[in-house]
Every structure is written in C-alpha cells, then in structure tokens.
Design an enzyme around this catalytic site. Structure first.
Site, PDB file in Angstrom:
ATOM      1  N   VAL A  72       4.560   3.158   6.127  1.00 35.02           N
ATOM      2  CA  VAL A  72       3.921   3.398   7.418  1.00 35.02           C
ATOM      3  C   VAL A  72       4.893   4.171   8.307  1.00 35.02           C
ATOM      4  CG1 VAL A  72       2.755   2.376   9.394  1.00 35.02           C
ATOM      5  CG2 VAL A  72       2.689   1.206   7.188  1.00 35.02           C
TER       6      VAL A  72
ATOM      7  N   PHE B   1       0.822  -1.201   0.000  1.00 35.41           N
ATOM      8  CA  PHE B   1       0.000   0.000   0.000  1.00 35.41           C
ATOM      9  C   PHE B   1       0.866   1.264   0.000  1.00 35.41           C
ATOM     10  CE2 PHE B   1      -2.284   3.306   2.300  1.00 35.41           C
ATOM     11  CZ  PHE B   1      -3.549   3.253   1.750  1.00 35.41           C
ATOM     12  N   GLY B   2       1.984   1.217   0.683  1.00 29.14           N
ATOM     13  CA  GLY B   2       2.839   2.393   0.804  1.00 29.14           C
ATOM     14  C   GLY B   2       3.659   2.298   2.072  1.00 29.14           C
TER      15      GLY B   2
ATOM     16  N   ASP C 122      -7.209 -11.340   4.360  1.00 30.72           N
ATOM     17  CA  ASP C 122      -5.748 -11.266   4.340  1.00 30.72           C
ATOM     18  C   ASP C 122      -5.202 -11.519   5.738  1.00 30.72           C
ATOM     19  OD1 ASP C 122      -3.298 -11.072   3.170  1.00 30.72           O
ATOM     20  OD2 ASP C 122      -3.308  -8.881   2.984  1.00 30.72           O
TER      21      ASP C 122
ATOM     22  N   LYS D  32      -0.323   5.476   7.799  1.00 29.52           N
ATOM     23  CA  LYS D  32      -0.079   4.691   6.592  1.00 29.52           C
ATOM     24  C   LYS D  32      -0.375   5.591   5.405  1.00 29.52           C
ATOM     25  CE  LYS D  32      -2.372   0.578   5.185  1.00 29.52           C
ATOM     26  NZ  LYS D  32      -2.939  -0.687   5.635  1.00 29.52           N
TER      27      LYS D  32
END
Ligand SMILES: *[C@@H]1O[C@H](CO)[C@@H](O)[C@H](O)[C@H]1NC(C)=O
Ligand SMILES: *[C@@H]1O[C@H](CO)[C@@H](O)[C@H](O)[C@H]1NC(C)=O
Ligand SMILES: *[C@@H]1O[C@H](CO)[C@@H](O)[C@H](O)[C@H]1NC(C)=O
Ligand SMILES: *[C@@H]1O[C@H](CO)[C@@H](O)[C@H](O)[C@H]1NC(C)=O
Ligand SMILES: *[C@@H]1O[C@H](CO)[C@@H](O)[C@H](O)[C@H]1NC(C)=O
Ligand SMILES: *[C@@H]1O[C@H](CO)[C@@H](O)[C@H](O)[C@H]1NC(C)=O
Ligand SMILES: *[C@@H]1O[C@H](CO)[C@@H](O)[C@H](O)[C@H]1NC(C)=O
Ligand SMILES: *[C@@H]1O[C@H](CO)[C@@H](O)[C@H](O)[C@H]1NC(C)=O
Length: 833
Positions: free
Chosen positions: A506, A503-504, A616, A520
């Site tokens: 944190v 996602f990117g 997940d 995040k």
C-alpha cells in the site's frame, strides 16, 4: 444532456475530484424574437427589449391591423408593461419567423384580456398552432397568463397561425420565439409505467404547465438564464404542515456532469421543501404536491434536486413518486458527485393521465432501516407532451369544426392509438433493456448513481457470469489510467509504502488535483487475488457510507490490480493500540472509534434486506481519518448473507486467526454473527491493547478472547485492561463494554447481539463515561439510567426489530444513512464464480 457523456465525465470528476466548474450560462439565444403586440413603442422588461408591433409587422400577415391599448395603466405583475397593449385578430393570421439555428425554441404567448372599444378580450376564442402542432384551440382567457411552449424547429421558417373560432376573434399581448440550449431537453427520459425509456422527446412539442421552486419564493425571468419564471410550491402542497422550507443558495454547486445553470438557476436549487420529520425520528409519511393536468396527455416531469440539508455524505435517502408509482428509490443526492449540494435533475415521462390531477410525492425510504427519515425536492417542472395528433390541446384544430360523431371517433382513435403506443413502447423497452444489459455504461442519464442504488428495475450486467472476468463491466466509471496511478505514487516509490499485506503493498499517493490517496497494488494476478480485487471494487463502489472507506478508483490495465482509496491520515486502529509507539488513545476516543466501526458494519448487515458479511473484521481493517473517525476497510472477502442462499456453505473458511468465529470454523456456515464475533475480539483488543494472539505469553494468555472472557466471567475485567486506561474508565462504562464484548463472543451465533444492539450498547457505554450528573460526582448508574430511556438496559432482547426501533429512536443523529441496493441480486449471481 449528461447521457451521452456520463461515464467519461464521471471519470473526469473522479480524477479532478470535483474541481467544481461553475457553469455560468453564457447562453445567448441565436433566435430571439420578442414582440410587444399592439405597441407603438419598444418595451423593456428586465434586460430584454420587446420590439414595437409596427417594427414587427413584417413578420405578420393578417387581414386587418387592430391595436388595442388598455384605457387604464396596467400595473399587476412583472410582465405588466407588456399587458398595456394588445393586437386583435379578426381573421386567420400568421407570424413567420426566420430560424437561424435549428433546434428547440420557446414560444411564449402573453395574454391579458381587457376591453378595448367593441372588443372584450375575455370573450375571445381562438386557436394557435404551427404546421405540425396545435398549441391552443378554442382558447379563451379570463385573467393574465403566459403560455409557454417549446418545439424543435428544423425548417428555415417557423409559422405561427392564429385562428379565431367561429365568429369570435383572437388577441395577443406579446410573443416570444427564442432559441433553447440543445442540452436542455434530451431525446429520452425514464418511464415508469411501464418501466423503460421514452425516446423521441426531440420531436415533442411541450407545454410548460407547472414550473415550481420548492421551498422558496418566485424566481422571476430576470434571475433565470433562460427567462423562465418559477413559482412557489406552497399552494400545491396537499398538507403544508408536512413540509419545511429550507434555503442555502450559496451552497449550490454545478459540477461537470450535473445540472447547469440553464437547467435551473441556483435560486431554485438553493431552496427546497423537505419532510418535516424533526420532532419524530420514526416519521413515515410522504410530502405530496398536487397539480392540475389535462387527462389524456402524457407529461414530462423533471425533478430538480440539490442536497442543501445534509451535513455529511450519504445522510439522505428518499423515494420519489409520481401518483402512486415509485419512480426513484433510495435517492442519495450526495452520490451524484460524492459531494453535497450538487445540482442535478431526473426526467420521467408519464403514461397518458386519466385523472385531471397529477401528484408528486417524496418520502423516506422503507428499504433502509436506519436512515433518518427525510426527503427533499428543490424544483419541479411538468411539461405536457403533444398527443398522437400533434396537439397539446383538448381538441385538435383539424377536427375542431367536426360533428360530435366525428369527435367520438377521434377520442376512440386516441385511446386505441395510446394503447398501440403503450404496447409498442413495451416491446421497445424490452428490446432496449436487453441491449442496455450489454451496453449500459455511457448511456446512463443524469442519475447514474441511482441506477446503481436500485429504484428503477435496471438490470446490471453480470460481469462474472462467464467466469473469466477480464473486464470489470459496469464499474468502468471508477477506472483510473495506469499512468495516473504511476504519477500519483511517484512511480510506486518504495519510500512511499505505508503498508504491506497479503494482497500486496500500500502506497500513499497524491492525485494531480492534490487529493491524498492510498494506493493498494496487488501482487501479480492470481485467480484468488483477482476474485478479492473484484469483490472489493464491487462492494466499495456500491456501498458508500461515512464509516466505510471510500473507493476512489481502480486500475486493471496491464494485468495490474490496483485499488485507490481515500487516504486515512491516522492509519489503522491496531497501530494506535500497540506495537507502534503511537500515543495511547483515551477511553472516549476508543469508544467513539468502536461506535464508528460498528456503524459501518451495521450498515453492511442491515442496510438492505440481505446482509453483507465483511468476513475479515479486525483492528487492522479499521482505519482512522485525521479526526480519528473510524472507517471499515478491506472488503476483499465480503459475501452476502445466508438469507440470500440458505444452502450456501462456504468452501473455504477465511478470515484472520484470532478473530475467527469458532462456530463458522466448525460449521462453515457464514452469517453476519461471524462479524459480530470478530468485532467482539476487536473490542477486547481496544480495551486491553494487546495482540489477539500472542504466542510469547504464558499458555492461558495467548488467545486474548479466551483470556479476557475468563476475567470477564469472574467480574474482574479491569484486572487486564490497558495500563494506560487504569483509573480512567468509569466502572459502569467498563461493565457495559465488557458485557457487550462477552455477548459478541457467545459460542452460538444466535446468542450474539446484532450490530445494531452493539452500537446501542457502545453508545450507552460512552454516555456512562461522559455523563457527569450535577451534584453527583459519585457515579450513580441508577440515576443515570433514569435520565435515559428505560429500555436501554435491556440488552438481552432477542427481537431484532424491537432493538432496531429503539436504536433508531435514540441515536438518530449519528446515523448517517444506510443505502443498500439491488446490487445484492447481482452479488448473488456472482456467488457461483
Ligand atoms: C397606451 O395608452 C397610454 C395611456 O392610456 C399611453 O400612455 C401609451 O402611450 C399608449 N401606448 C400605445 C402603444 O399606444
Ligand atoms: C425598437 O427596436 C428595434 C430593434 O431593437 C429597432 O430597430 C426599432 O427602431 C425600435 N423601435 C422604436 C420605435 O424605438
Ligand atoms: C362578452 O360576453 C358576455 C357574456 O358572455 C356578453 O354579455 C357580452 O356582451 C360580450 N361582449 C362582447 C363585446 O361581445
Ligand atoms: C368553444 O368553446 C365554447 C365554450 O367555451 C363552446 O361553446 C364551443 O362549442 C367551442 N367550440 C368548438 C368548435 O369546440
Ligand atoms: C431536433 O430534431 C433534429 C432532427 O430530428 C435532431 O437532429 C435534433 O437533435 C433535435 N434537436 C433537439 C434540441 O431536440
Ligand atoms: C432576482 O434578481 C434581483 C436582481 O436582479 C434580486 O434583487 C432578487 O433578489 C433576485 N431574486 C431571487 C429570487 O433570486
Ligand atoms: C408514499 O406514497 C406512495 C405512493 O402513493 C405510497 O405507496 C407510499 O405508501 C407512501 N408512503 C407513506 C409513508 O405514506
Ligand atoms: C407529437 O407529435 C409528433 C409530430 O410532431 C409525433 O411524431 C409524436 O408521436 C407525437 N407525440 C405523441 C406522444 O403522440
């Protein structure tokens, strides 16, 4: 009072994370007329001075001044000094008060009938009214009573008229006309029959018919900032044994956006009556109070709540009823401001009552399968509303001298009037709902959280319905300005990065009130990322649970996709298992972590009729707080379960390699049993402390699940456990744990246990590890099982309802309530995006 500013305030609450403001009233009434009728001297009651009647006589016009003094000294009650004297009215008389500040005013009338000369006040019969409203008509008193009314006075003068009935006379012991804070009664309240809103409370004359302090003593006017008296609830309880009184006055918090001390004093919020469910965790009953009311009138019912019973957030969920109407469902008092013991209230307007009793009940929620049954009520006010003739009294003065024929007409007129009103209200409500759907934020009342957790059939705006999803609609209250995020993360300082994912990045961060957060920050917007971003906000802002990571806020300014969570001191479970050099966790710690995570997932799966599937589940998505308490994170892929939409076939298999349910992979059909499979892999990871896929290992060892199941089936799982655990796991505990993991990994979802079953079995494994029986150092499982309930060994039952019951009955304490909501209908709608 919270309505107009609800969302703005909520954000403030978020940003200043409950820098609790103790709003001590400080309210000084502008208009404050206190008169001790018939008295020649000023009378002090508490800290208030009721002036002598002769000093007050310039307010009064009356044909004849008659003072009465009780021949004996009156001693009963707090108000006794006021009861010593009275004024007698032989003809129509008027008090005229200059109103310095328009708005609602209390009008309190004190009556204590005694005999003075030729006047026996218990024979008096009279009416009391203002220009627009009749308060009392043909009223007579047999015992001391204070009648409390309130009206919004918008003219310069308030004229109170006292009219003796027929040849009778009137009397009054004392009189108050006092300003009320504007926020105390707002213009609208919820209605439930039909569901909607009542508008126009500002025009209502109200009579307080009951004001009750649940679970506590009388709170006298001296201890109330607005001079109100609250009486104990015991005599109103239908079955006293069903309720327990609790008290923790010191705990009460008045937060910005909640109730204030003017709503009710902390002596009221700090005590409660709660369900007596201690001895029976499957208790299912209501606690009910019954109040006398006058049929034909509508009532404003105000419930005061303050969760002084829970030890943790989201532990308490209950339903609230008025008569047989469910008026608020799944009330979670801790969600008002995400902290316990916050004072708040809810207002409801009833339809015109037909009965002369009004019942108020609280009871456990039925939609949340594993919440511990409990319910509380701290205070209650029931206020009668004037009828369509402006009257609060059975017979309006305008028709009081009419023939019986006329009275029939009035009654018929009344009910037709009520019918028309109801129809109009219905149309109005439908209209309002439509409008609210468009603009619901900022209009929510005191109970913002409940509109989210269902209850009143509020419809929420479908933010995905147009497919563009540029604004996140009703979750605005979680929105945090970009500058605040920047400040919190030292402008996204690279050295503050604590993790990098698909996602990117944190970052750790600190909000300006000192709250530690994890921030995040998503990679620049992709359609894919955006959908996950939205799912995450949606899930986390609606599901709050001890074992789910809490969302503190989000930021979508400038195309950013930033999520701000509570900071989890100890990072991911994965990092404690391998690869990071963290000291290894004990078996007990590991079991407790698994149990915590299982609780979080159980909540997702069963908290509501429709399961939410995490999709997940992996050790990197199980985070640990400073006490190693596990919380499930990362809801970006979550979806509602197949019960919602039987035909749903997910278009793309998502999840993490090594954890993926092979059945889901094959059939592309998502059920909560896919999470169960993944959780089974996590269990093995916890036991063996190795990656789920390790390509560096010999072929047969690469996949942890396959490898471990080989050993489990041979009954030699202990051969491959984490070296740090060798010799430290009791064989029975390991056996139970291994069996549990094996069941989770069954080829077919139907053969896998539910999260509730797993939870139960893990708890059992923990008990097997922890229990040392006196005089039995040699482990003896037969003995231990004897101590526990006989069913617990029976793992393979397939009936989920049975297992859920067992589970509830046996590990209630750890179950921190489960709240689910009608939000799911929302999620279903968004499915098509
Ligand atoms: C009322 O009577 C009592 C004694 O009976 C006396 O002490 C008191 O002063 C009287 N009050 C007034 C206002 O007349
Ligand atoms: C009573 O109090 C009022 C106002 O506080 C004052 O003006 C009046 O003189 C007092 N009367 C007596 C009898 O003390
Ligand atoms: C008050 O009413 C009772 C009966 O209702 C009657 O016996 C009595 O005489 C009345 N007293 C006065 C003073 O009128
Ligand atoms: C007032 O009440 C008395 C009984 O309390 C009743 O006899 C009388 O008819 C009533 N008067 C009116 C005008 O309703
Ligand atoms: C009183 O009525 C006026 C006029 O409708 C209104 O503006 C005001 O808000 C009301 N005040 C209260 C406290 O209800
Ligand atoms: C009310 O206040 C008095 C003192 O003002 C105090 O002694 C008493 O305990 C209080 N009662 C309650 C119920 O808080
Ligand atoms: C509680 O009261 C409501 C309203 O009367 C009723 O529908 C509900 O079944 C009751 N619940 C229990 C557990 O008795
Ligand atoms: C109460 O009285 C007001 C007039 O002051 C009127 O507008 C209102 O409709 C009345 N309330 C009801 C419920 O009839």
């Amino acid at each position: 009072m919270m309505g107009s500013v609800g969302s703005r305030r909520f954000l403030c609450v978020l940003l200043s994370i409950l820098s609790l403001v103790c709003l001590s009233s400080g309210f000084t009434p502008v208009d404050n007329y206190l008169i001790d009728c018939g008295s020649l001297t000023n009378t002090t009651v508490g800290n208030r001075v009721f002036v002598a009647d002769n000093s007050a006589s310039n307010f009064l016009s009356t044909p004849k001044n008659t003072f009465a003094n009780a021949s004996i000294s009156v001693t009963s009650g707090d108000d006794s000094p006021l009861y010593q004297t009275a004024r007698i009215f032989d003809g129509t008389s008027k008090y005229t008060f200059l109103i310095n500040q328009p708005g609602r005013h209390w009008i309190r009338l004190y009556f204590y009938p005694f005999v003075s000369g030729s006047y026996d006040m218990s024979n008096a019969s009279f009416g009391v009214s203002t220009l627009n409203h009749a308060f009392l008509s043909n009223f007579s008193v047999k015992a001391s009573v204070v009648k409390e009314f309130s009206v919004n006075v918008t003219s310069k003068n308030l004229v109170i008229t006292i009219t003796p009935s027929g040849n009778s006379f009137a009397f009054l012991n004392a009189l108050e006309v006092v300003s009320v804070p504007d926020e105390l009664i707002t213009d609208d309240a919820e209605t439930f029959n039909p569901v909607g809103r009542f508008k126009g409370l500002s025009w209502q004359a109200l009579e307080t018919v009951h004001r009750v302090n649940m679970g506590g003593p009388t709170v006298s006017f001296e201890n109330d900032t607005l001079g109100r008296t609250w009486v104990p609830d015991q005599s109103f309880l239908i079955q006293k044994n069903l309720a327990i009184s609790v008290s923790n006055v010191a705990a009460v918090k008045y937060v910005d956006g909640g109730a204030t001390q003017d709503s009710a004093p902390n002596a009221v919020y700090g005590t409660a009556s709660r369900m007596n469910s201690d001895n029976n965790p499957s208790s299912n009953f209501n606690v009910t109070w019954e109040f006398n009311v006058q049929p034909g009138f509508q009532y404003l019912v105000r419930f005061h709540f303050c969760d002084i019973v829970s030890r943790n957030l989201n532990e308490l969920y209950f339903d609230v009823y008025i008569d047989s109407w469910l008026v608020a469902e799944n009330v979670d008092p801790s969600s008002v401001a995400n902290t316990l013991a916050v004072a708040f209230y809810m207002d409801f307007v009833t339809a015109a009552t037909v009965s002369n009793k009004l019942r108020v009940s609280i009871g456990p929620t039925n939609t949340i399968s594993s919440a511990y049954p409990n319910a509380i009520l701290n205070g209650l006010e029931i206020m009668k509303m004037n009828n369509s003739l402006g009257s609060l009294s059975g017979t309006a003065p305008a028709v009081s001298n009419s023939s019986s024929k006329k009275n029939v007409g009035v009654i018929a007129g009344l009910s037709i009037g009520a019918l028309i009103l109801a129809v109009l209200a219905g149309i109005f409500i439908m209209f309002c709902r439509k409008r609210r759907r468009l603009a619901r934020q900022g209009h929510s009342k005191t109970w913002i959280p409940f509109s989210i957790s269902g209850g009143n059939s509020h419809t929420m705006g479908s933010k995905y319905s147009n497919g563009t999803a540029t604004s996140l609609g009703y979750n605005l209250r979680y929105r945090i300005p970009f500058v605040a995020v920047q400040e919190a993360t030292n402008s996204f300082d690279e050295s503050w990065v604590i993790g990098i994912g698909g996602f990117g990045k944190v970052y750790r961060g600190v909000l300006n009130d000192g709250t530690k957060v994890a921030v995040k920050r998503g990679n620049p917007r992709s359609q894919q990322g955006l959908a996950e971003f939205q799912t995450e906000i949606e899930m986390l802002s609606q599901f709050r649970h001890r074992h789910l990571v809490s969302l503190i806020g989000y930021c979508d300014e400038k195309n950013e996709m930033i999520l701000i969570y509570e900071y989890m001191e100890n990072g991911t479970l994965k990092s404690h298992l391998y690869g990071s050099g963290s000291p290894s966790l004990s078996w007990k710690d590991r079991l407790e972590i698994c149990i915590g995570a299982a609780r979080g997932l159980h909540y997702l799966h069963t908290g509501y009729a429709k399961a939410v599937i995490h999709r997940d589940v992996k050790s990197a998505n199980i985070l640990l707080d400073e006490n190693l308490m596990a919380k499930v994170a990362d809801f970006g892929l979550s979806k509602t379960g197949p019960e919602i939409d039987q035909t749903h076939v997910s278009t793309a298999v998502k999840g993490s390699f090594g954890y993926l349910d092979p059945e889901y992979f094959r059939r592309q059909q998502l059920t909560e049993k896919s999470d169960v499979y993944s959780f089974g892999v996590v269990l093995l990871e916890v036991l063996c402390a190795r990656p789920v896929i390790d390509p560096s290992l010999p072929r047969e060892m690469v996949n942890l699940a396959e490898w471990a199941m080989k050993w489990q089936k041979r009954g030699q799982l202990e051969q491959i456990i984490d070296a740090a655990l060798v010799g430290k796991i009791r064989p029975d505990s390991l056996r139970k744990f291994g069996e549990t993991a094996e069941k989770c990994l069954a080829d077919f979802g139907v053969d896998r246990p539910s999260m509730g079953d797993i939870l139960w079995n893990l708890e059992y494994a923990l008990q097997l590890q922890a229990a040392v029986l006196p005089g039995d150092p040699e482990e003896n499982s037969t003995n231990m099982i004897g101590e526990l309930s006989p069913q617990i060994n029976n793992f393979s039952h397939s009936d989920d309802s049975v297992s859920a019951t067992q589970f509830e009955a046996s590990s209630v304490d750890g179950l921190s309530g489960v709240s689910m909501s009608r939000v799911f209908s929302q999620l279903v709608k968004s499915e098509g995006r």
